[in-house]
Design a protein around this motif. Structure first.
Motif, PDB file in Angstrom:
ATOM      1  N   PRO A 167       8.845  -6.367   4.780  1.00 39.89           N
ATOM      2  CA  PRO A 167       9.622  -7.558   4.393  1.00 39.89           C
ATOM      3  C   PRO A 167      10.605  -7.249   3.273  1.00 39.89           C
ATOM      4  N   ARG A 168      11.654  -8.051   3.194  1.00 40.67           N
ATOM      5  CA  ARG A 168      12.595  -7.964   2.089  1.00 40.67           C
ATOM      6  C   ARG A 168      12.077  -8.755   0.892  1.00 40.67           C
ATOM      7  N   GLY A 169      12.689  -8.474  -0.263  1.00 41.50           N
ATOM      8  CA  GLY A 169      12.273  -9.179  -1.466  1.00 41.50           C
ATOM      9  C   GLY A 169      12.522 -10.665  -1.396  1.00 41.50           C
ATOM     10  N   ASN A 170      13.683 -11.078  -0.859  1.00 37.22           N
ATOM     11  CA  ASN A 170      13.966 -12.513  -0.780  1.00 37.22           C
ATOM     12  C   ASN A 170      13.045 -13.214   0.201  1.00 37.22           C
ATOM     13  N   GLU A 171      12.563 -12.499   1.211  1.00 34.68           N
ATOM     14  CA  GLU A 171      11.600 -13.105   2.134  1.00 34.68           C
ATOM     15  C   GLU A 171      10.283 -13.407   1.420  1.00 34.68           C
ATOM     16  N   HIS A 220       6.129  -9.386  -4.573  1.00 35.39           N
ATOM     17  CA  HIS A 220       7.453  -8.779  -4.721  1.00 35.39           C
ATOM     18  C   HIS A 220       7.544  -7.990  -6.027  1.00 35.39           C
ATOM     19  N   GLN A 221       7.086  -8.561  -7.124  1.00 35.69           N
ATOM     20  CA  GLN A 221       7.144  -7.885  -8.413  1.00 35.69           C
ATOM     21  C   GLN A 221       6.176  -6.709  -8.475  1.00 35.69           C
ATOM     22  N   ALA A 222       5.039  -6.836  -7.816  1.00 36.89           N
ATOM     23  CA  ALA A 222       4.083  -5.726  -7.797  1.00 36.89           C
ATOM     24  C   ALA A 222       4.653  -4.547  -7.023  1.00 36.89           C
ATOM     25  N   ILE A 223       5.370  -4.813  -5.936  1.00 40.65           N
ATOM     26  CA  ILE A 223       6.009  -3.730  -5.180  1.00 40.65           C
ATOM     27  C   ILE A 223       7.052  -3.033  -6.046  1.00 40.65           C
ATOM     28  N   GLY A 269       9.038   0.367  -6.009  1.00 40.84           N
ATOM     29  CA  GLY A 269      10.076  -0.311  -5.260  1.00 40.84           C
ATOM     30  C   GLY A 269       9.772  -0.408  -3.778  1.00 40.84           C
ATOM     31  N   SER A 270      10.642  -1.106  -3.077  1.00 39.16           N
ATOM     32  CA  SER A 270      10.420  -1.390  -1.661  1.00 39.16           C
ATOM     33  C   SER A 270      10.404  -0.122  -0.816  1.00 39.16           C
ATOM     34  N   ASN A 271      11.319   0.802  -1.064  1.00 38.62           N
ATOM     35  CA  ASN A 271      11.384   2.020  -0.248  1.00 38.62           C
ATOM     36  C   ASN A 271      10.134   2.877  -0.405  1.00 38.62           C
ATOM     37  N   ALA A 272       9.669   3.009  -1.638  1.00 36.41           N
ATOM     38  CA  ALA A 272       8.491   3.848  -1.876  1.00 36.41           C
ATOM     39  C   ALA A 272       7.239   3.242  -1.244  1.00 36.41           C
TER      40      ALA A 272
END
Length: 433
Positions: A238-242, A252-255, A260-263
């Motif tokens: 998922p994306r952050g805005n989702e 979202h903040q934990a990711i 980050g999202s890619n990692a």
């Protein structure tokens, strides 16, 4: 009885008496200041201090409201083209030239705050972050977040040279910091990090997000619930805005905290959001084209519409998708269609540029629907997190009897590798998935 003339005379005498007393008091005060200036200065200082104390205690002067700037239309900041245009215009406004054939570099948060461009900053956040926007803008350069590294880039060097308030060694202050003169408000990295992750009552308890394993496990639970509620595969990152729209800004903040999202996407074995968003966009594009052809071309799927008339005909979304996937000429060639104007003139735009060969909208829609349904059956983590072109074995193993017919269509339209390239799918014939 008192006559009207006598009453008017009394009123006039009353006002004259007040004026005389005021004039006498001012003369006495002036004479006192001339005779004893030190005492007069003390009284004036006391009065000024009293006024300041009243202001600090809540007696503030009348404030004027700032004039509101021009608001953009609804959905303006959801268009990648509009965001790119605003970023390009911002660079031009600070006297930095950007070639028209290249995407403009995406500023970091320090520059956006310094330029008071909260609108661009919020738009980038809603899109999913600067990395996602860079991918959407054909690999636009990301200005480094650290100011020391950012100041070494060509664009920021030019900004610093044109702005006397910027220093290559000191990060720029935000408008709030510059207003309050709080240069030290940024604090140390450790203190900012601690303040950022203060948990609220609506989130998990303190210490819950203690490791990457916990974050990935919580992400898997969210994806499983999303598959049941929204019909999206559980292997799609998922994306952050989702996550924010779903009320999971804690996830979202934990990711973001753990790389980050890619990692996290790579460690969790998920398909990156930019890849499945691309496939979903192409799937939606073909559905919109089919609906348009049914309405205006009597079901002739070989004709491609003119984008300039789509807004008037109620197909704004189709126009946006055509622009996102390269424009009307490129999309028409990619899908084996002929532009309606070329058909009317008796010319064929397929001969002017590259030709992908024959194609069919119904086949493209059925193929991507098959890929999507196969993704719905998978659970994370994937050994090879890609959206791959299905093989003949995949068609045979499918529960859908019509799936085998896609194999003959694939041979007709150039084979598996050619169709995979046209549909933006990974060609991995030996993949176990």
């Amino acid at each position: 009885k008192v006559s009207h003339r006598s009453r008017a005379l009394c009123i006039a005498m009353h006002w004259r008496r007040q004026f005389a007393f005021s004039l006498l008091a001012s003369n006495i005060l002036l004479a006192d200041c001339l005779i004893n200036p030190l005492a007069c200065h003390v009284r004036c200082s006391t009065a000024l201090e009293t006024s300041n104390s009243r202001e600090r205690s809540g007696f503030r002067p009348t404030q004027t409201r700032k004039t509101q700037g021009e608001r953009k239309s609804a959905g303006y900041w959801k268009d990648i083209g509009n965001i790119e245009k605003e970023i390009r215009n911002q660079w031009v406004s600070v006297k930095v030239s950007i070639p028209s054939d290249q995407p403009p570099p995406i500023p970091n948060e320090s520059l956006l705050n310094y330029w008071k461009r909260n609108d661009i900053r919020n738009a980038i956040y809603q899109i999913g972050g600067r990395e996602v926007l860079s991918a959407e803008m054909n690999g636009a350069f990301l200005v480094p977040g650290k100011w020391k590294e950012a100041s070494e880039t060509v664009w920021v060097k030019e900004v610093i040279a044109n702005d006397k308030f910027l220093d290559p060694e000191v990060p720029p202050l935000s408008p709030q910091q510059a207003k309050t003169k709080r240069e030290d408000s940024m604090g140390t990295t450790e203190s900012r990090h601690r303040k950022r992750w203060i948990q609220t009552s609506a989130r998990k308890q303190k210490g819950f997000w203690r490791s990457e394993e916990v974050v990935i496990d919580e992400l898997y639970k969210y994806l499983s619930n999303r598959r049941n509620a929204r019909g999206l595969p559980a292997v799609w990152m998922p994306r952050g805005n989702e996550l924010n729209d779903a009320g999971r800004n804690d996830l979202h903040q934990a990711i973001a905290r753990f790389g980050g999202s890619n990692a996290i996407c790579k460690k969790a074995g998920l398909i990156p959001s930019r890849e499945w968003h691309y496939m979903e966009g192409l799937y939606e594009l073909m559905i919109e084209l089919k609906a348009y052809s049914d309405e205006f071309f009597d079901g002739n799927y070989s004709l491609f519409p003119t984008v300039y008339t789509l807004d008037e005909q109620g197909y704004e979304r189709l126009k946006s998708l055509i622009g996102y996937f390269g424009g009307q000429k490129f999309v028409a060639q990619r899908l084996g269609m002929t532009h309606v104007s070329s058909k009317e003139d008796g010319t064929d735009n397929q001969t002017e540029q590259i030709s992908y060969g024959k194609f069919d909208l119904d086949f493209g829609i059925d193929l991507l629907e098959f890929v999507r349904q196969e993704s719905m059956k998978k659970n994370p983590p994937l050994k090879f997190p890609i959206i791959a072109m299905p093989t003949f074995r995949d068609f045979l193993r499918s529960d859908d009897e019509e799936a085998v017919k896609l194999d003959s269509k694939i041979d007709e339209y150039g084979g598996y590798e050619n169709v995979a390239r046209r549909m933006g799918l990974a060609y991995a014939p030996n993949s176990p998935q």
